[in-house]
Every structure is written in C-alpha cells, then in structure tokens.
Design an enzyme around this catalytic site. Structure first.
Site, PDB file in Angstrom:
ATOM      1  N   HIS A  88       0.856  -1.206   0.000  1.00 51.31           N
ATOM      2  CA  HIS A  88       0.000   0.000   0.000  1.00 51.31           C
ATOM      3  C   HIS A  88       0.888   1.251   0.000  1.00 51.31           C
ATOM      4  CE1 HIS A  88      -2.822   3.082   1.268  1.00 51.31           C
ATOM      5  NE2 HIS A  88      -3.762   2.292   0.784  1.00 51.31           N
ATOM      6  N   GLU A 157      -3.668   2.113  -7.585  1.00 45.88           N
ATOM      7  CA  GLU A 157      -4.105   3.256  -6.781  1.00 45.88           C
ATOM      8  C   GLU A 157      -3.147   4.433  -6.989  1.00 45.88           C
ATOM      9  OE1 GLU A 157      -6.378   1.860  -3.099  1.00 45.88           O
ATOM     10  OE2 GLU A 157      -4.286   1.468  -2.652  1.00 45.88           O
ATOM     11  N   GLY A 163      -7.277   9.379  -0.749  1.00 44.97           N
ATOM     12  CA  GLY A 163      -7.660  10.239   0.369  1.00 44.97           C
ATOM     13  C   GLY A 163      -7.779  11.709   0.006  1.00 44.97           C
TER      14      GLY A 163
END
Ligand code: PEP
Length: 235
Positions: A88, A157, A163
């Site tokens: 991530h 991503e 975010g």
C-alpha cells in the site's frame, strides 16, 4: 467483482465487530466478493459467508521472531487470516517500505498460499509525465512479483488520488488497467477516492474488476451502499 475496505488506522475492536457483523449480514447472499482490512488490533475470528474475507493490512515476513512492534504470520494464522494487503502506498511512503521489502512480503505470503492484494500506483510527479511514464513506474513496482500467482489481485491506486477526494479520470483508469491487463491475467482493482457517488461508473469500466476503498468505506452504511451498487452492476 471485489469490493474491499481498508480501515487504515481507524476503528476499534468493538466498532470493527459491529461493522463486520452488519456487512456480513447484508452481503451474505450476494455475488459480490467483499474484503475488510481492519487494524491488526481488531483482527478476530468472524463467522462469515464464503464471499466475505477479513484480511490484514500489514505483516512482517516471518512466521514469528524478534521484530518488535510487528505482527508475524503465526499471529495472523490464529485468526485464520487468508487475505493480505501488500505494498500500500502509505506503507511505501510513510513507513518507508522499499520495493525489496515489499517483494519479500509478497514471496512470503505466496509461499503461505494466501490471497494478496498487491498495491501499485504513481505519485503526482510521475502522473504529470504522461501515461508512458505511469506504466513504466508501475512495471518497476511489479518487478520480481510472480504475476501468475493464482491468488494475486492487483490494486492500481494513483497516490495523488488516495484520500484526496479526487479520483482519477475514468478514461485514464481504463487506459492504465487495460494496459496492465494485456500482461496480467489476474483481477485488477482501482483505488483512490472511490465513493458511493462514483463507484458505479468505475465498476462499469471494461478492465476494472473491483475497487479498494479507504475513507468512504469507514462508515458502515456507506460501505453497504457501495456493496449494494456493485451488486446491481452485476445484474
Ligand atoms: C486506499 O487507501 O487504499 C484508498 C483508496 O483510500 P481512499 O479511498 O480514501 O482514497
């Protein structure tokens, strides 16, 4: 179709239980595959239907040992965890994980035969360089990763979309995923500011097999709404 929720550093043990129980109840008879990644302090054994899995956001690539503050595989096995997030962008950029460590984690998890959501994504500076620069960056992140691993799922991503409330344009998502799909015969997810308002159009993209959602999934009603929309898209 996979709809995954990454809690990051949110939710307690108690609120995770409530969340999982509501989602499990809602999704048990649906065709959507649901994944929930709570913080490690909230991992537990849950009674779930086959299409729902609880996974870990992180682990140290060792069965057990002296790795202060880390969670090893033995601790995950206690809760029968068989889905892991690896690579991530927050682990890469905030926690300083290198491609080498991420590959070590991938190899360890593969040897354990667990499902891996392997995250890749370019920062804004690379994105500004255009689609070839983006693909070059992504292939570099995938170097040494066994793309034929049968329990591998890739999550694309873009870092600048995570975010920020600013999802990547649909055409760009499809372009990137379709290029990856030429060489990767595994499910491809998109992540980066997915929410109830845009999930349907993202799931309709030809090369998109699901989504990895952060902030918009932390509220259980919102997450259930997204699962509901995804299920409608399957019909
Ligand atoms: C993520 O952290 O994987 C993510 C996609 O976050 P958000 O949905 O908040 O952009």
């Amino acid at each position: 179709m996979i709809i995954a929720s990454n809690f990051k550093t949110n939710h307690t043990r108690k609120s995770t239980r409530e969340f999982v129980s509501k989602v499990a109840d809602f999704a048990k008879n649906l065709s959507v595959d649901v994944r929930i990644y709570p913080p490690s302090s909230a991992l537990d054994c849950f009674d779930l239907s086959k299409n729902i899995k609880i996974g870990a956001q992180n682990f140290y690539p060792a069965q057990y040992g002296s790795f202060t503050g880390e969670i090893g595989f033995e601790q995950l096995e206690e809760f029968k965890i068989d889905s892991l997030l690896v690579g991530h962008s927050e682990r890469r950029s905030i926690l300083g994980e290198s491609n080498e460590l991420i590959k070590e984690k991938f190899d360890f998890a593969k040897a354990k035969n667990v499902e891996i959501i392997f995250c890749i994504g370019e920062p804004q500076t690379v994105w500004a360089g255009g689609s070839l620069a983006v693909l070059d960056y992504l292939w570099n992140q995938l170097e040494g990763i066994d793309l034929k691993y049968e329990k591998l799922i890739i999550a694309y991503e873009p870092v600048w979309a995570i975010g920020t409330g600013r999802s990547a344009p649909l055409e760009e998502i499809e372009n990137t995923l379709s290029f990856l799909k030429e060489d990767i015969d595994r499910p491809l997810l998109y992540g980066g500011s997915v929410k109830a308002e845009n999930i349907a159009e993202i799931l309709r993209l030809k090369s998109c097999d699901g989504v990895l959602v952060g902030s918009a999934s932390w509220n259980v009603e919102n997450f259930i709404e997204m699962i509901k929309i995804a299920n409608e898209e399957l019909k």
